[in-house]
Design a protein around this motif. Sequence first.
Motif, short mmCIF file in Angstrom:
data_model
loop_
_atom_site.label_atom_id
_atom_site.label_comp_id
_atom_site.label_asym_id
_atom_site.label_seq_id
_atom_site.Cartn_x
_atom_site.Cartn_y
_atom_site.Cartn_z
N LEU A 4 -10.62 15.25 7.33
CA LEU A 4 -9.66 14.25 6.87
C LEU A 4 -8.77 14.86 5.80
CD1 LEU A 4 -8.82 11.19 6.99
CD2 LEU A 4 -10.23 10.93 4.96
N THR A 5 -7.45 14.71 5.97
CA THR A 5 -6.52 15.09 4.92
C THR A 5 -5.79 13.83 4.48
OG1 THR A 5 -4.76 15.62 6.49
CG2 THR A 5 -6.19 17.43 5.83
N VAL A 6 -5.36 13.84 3.24
CA VAL A 6 -4.68 12.68 2.68
C VAL A 6 -3.34 13.17 2.13
CG1 VAL A 6 -4.79 10.83 0.98
CG2 VAL A 6 -6.86 11.57 2.16
N ARG A 7 -2.30 12.46 2.48
CA ARG A 7 -0.95 12.81 2.04
C ARG A 7 -0.21 11.54 1.66
NH1 ARG A 7 2.23 10.84 5.84
NH2 ARG A 7 1.56 10.80 8.01
N SER A 8 0.92 11.72 1.00
CA SER A 8 1.75 10.57 0.67
C SER A 8 2.32 9.97 1.94
CB SER A 8 2.90 10.99 -0.24
OG SER A 8 2.41 11.39 -1.49
N MET A 9 2.40 8.67 1.97
CA MET A 9 3.00 7.94 3.09
C MET A 9 4.50 8.24 3.11
SD MET A 9 2.65 3.79 3.56
CE MET A 9 0.87 3.70 3.45
N THR A 10 5.09 8.32 4.29
CA THR A 10 6.54 8.44 4.38
C THR A 10 7.16 7.05 4.22
OG1 THR A 10 6.68 8.09 6.76
CG2 THR A 10 6.31 10.38 5.99
N GLU A 11 8.45 7.00 3.95
CA GLU A 11 9.11 5.70 3.80
C GLU A 11 9.10 4.93 5.12
OE1 GLU A 11 12.91 3.68 1.55
OE2 GLU A 11 12.75 5.85 1.66
N ALA A 12 9.25 5.61 6.25
CA ALA A 12 9.19 4.93 7.55
C ALA A 12 7.80 4.36 7.79
CB ALA A 12 9.58 5.88 8.67
N GLU A 13 6.76 5.11 7.46
CA GLU A 13 5.38 4.61 7.58
C GLU A 13 5.18 3.41 6.66
OE1 GLU A 13 2.82 8.63 8.61
OE2 GLU A 13 3.44 8.27 6.54
N PHE A 14 5.72 3.49 5.45
CA PHE A 14 5.62 2.40 4.49
C PHE A 14 6.22 1.12 5.06
CE2 PHE A 14 7.73 -0.19 1.28
CZ PHE A 14 6.70 -0.49 0.43
N ASP A 15 7.41 1.21 5.64
CA ASP A 15 8.08 0.03 6.17
C ASP A 15 7.24 -0.64 7.26
OD1 ASP A 15 10.22 0.40 4.45
OD2 ASP A 15 11.43 1.47 5.94
N ARG A 16 6.65 0.15 8.16
CA ARG A 16 5.79 -0.42 9.22
C ARG A 16 4.53 -1.02 8.62
NH1 ARG A 16 7.50 4.35 11.63
NH2 ARG A 16 5.56 5.40 11.12
N TRP A 17 3.91 -0.30 7.71
CA TRP A 17 2.68 -0.75 7.08
C TRP A 17 2.91 -2.04 6.29
CZ3 TRP A 17 2.35 -0.81 1.69
CH2 TRP A 17 1.11 -1.22 1.17
N ARG A 18 4.01 -2.10 5.54
CA ARG A 18 4.26 -3.25 4.68
C ARG A 18 4.37 -4.54 5.47
NH1 ARG A 18 9.03 -4.08 0.11
NH2 ARG A 18 7.96 -5.78 -0.98
N ALA A 19 5.06 -4.51 6.59
CA ALA A 19 5.19 -5.71 7.41
C ALA A 19 3.80 -6.19 7.86
CB ALA A 19 6.09 -5.44 8.60
N GLY A 20 2.96 -5.27 8.24
CA GLY A 20 1.62 -5.62 8.71
C GLY A 20 0.72 -6.13 7.61
N ILE A 21 0.83 -5.54 6.42
CA ILE A 21 -0.07 -5.96 5.33
C ILE A 21 0.27 -7.35 4.84
CG2 ILE A 21 1.21 -4.90 3.41
CD1 ILE A 21 -1.51 -4.26 2.18
N VAL A 22 1.55 -7.70 4.85
CA VAL A 22 1.94 -9.04 4.43
C VAL A 22 1.33 -10.08 5.38
CG1 VAL A 22 3.91 -10.62 4.18
CG2 VAL A 22 4.01 -8.33 3.18
N ARG A 23 1.43 -9.82 6.67
CA ARG A 23 0.86 -10.74 7.67
C ARG A 23 -0.66 -10.81 7.53
NH1 ARG A 23 2.38 -14.91 9.70
NH2 ARG A 23 0.43 -15.57 8.89
N ALA A 24 -1.30 -9.67 7.36
CA ALA A 24 -2.76 -9.64 7.25
C ALA A 24 -3.23 -10.38 5.99
CB ALA A 24 -3.26 -8.19 7.23
N PHE A 25 -2.51 -10.21 4.88
CA PHE A 25 -2.88 -10.90 3.66
C PHE A 25 -2.71 -12.41 3.82
CE2 PHE A 25 -2.13 -12.21 -0.85
CZ PHE A 25 -3.38 -11.89 -1.33
N ALA A 26 -1.63 -12.82 4.44
CA ALA A 26 -1.41 -14.24 4.70
C ALA A 26 -2.56 -14.81 5.53
CB ALA A 26 -0.07 -14.46 5.40
N ASP A 27 -2.93 -14.11 6.59
CA ASP A 27 -4.02 -14.56 7.47
C ASP A 27 -5.34 -14.64 6.71
OD1 ASP A 27 -2.18 -14.67 9.54
OD2 ASP A 27 -2.86 -12.80 10.48
#
Length: 162
Positions: A4-27
Motif C-alpha cells: 500500500l502506498t499513500v499519496r495526496s489526492m488529486t483535485e479531480a479525485e477530490f471532486d468525485r470523492w466530495r460528492a460521494g461523501i456528502v451523500r454518504a454523510f446525509a444517509d
Amino acid sequence: MSELTVRSMTEAEFDRWRAGIVRAFADAQVAAGNWPAEEAQELAQQGNDALLPAGFGTPGMLFLTGELRDGTPIGVLWIGLTHPRGVPDCAFLYDIEIGADHRGAGYGRALLAAGEDAVRRHGVGAIELNVFGDNVRAVGLYGSSGYRVVTQQMRKTLVAQQ
C-alpha cells in the motif's frame, strides 16, 4: 503493509470523492435518526461547505489516497490538522473509506497508520474522530489501533404509552 502506498489526492479525485461523501454523510445521519430525509442532503452539503470553504484548497486539510503498487486506488482519508472544536494539539479524522472490494485485507489499518504518520509530520500530537455506534467494524479498527472513547452519546427511542 508494503503493497500500500499513500499519496495526496488529486483535485479531480477530490471532486468525485466530495460528492460521494456528502451523500454518504446525509444517509448516515438519516439512518442514525439525527436528520429528516428531506433535509439531509442540504444539511450535509452545508456542513461540508463550512468545513471546506475553499474546497480542495482549504488550508490545514489533508486529502490522501491509498493505492496498490499497480496504481489501483483502494481508499481515501480526510484529516483536518486542527480540531473543529478547538482541542489544542489535536487533528481530526473526518473520513476514512476503503473500497468494498478491498475491505478485510488490512488496508484500513494501514491507511489509518499512514494518516497518523502524516499528522505527526505536521507536528500535531493527537488525533480524534467520531464514529457511529452501529459501525462495529470501524469501532473495532479504532479500538485495536489504540483509540479510546473520550465522549459517548447515547439515545433511546421512547414509545408513547397507551
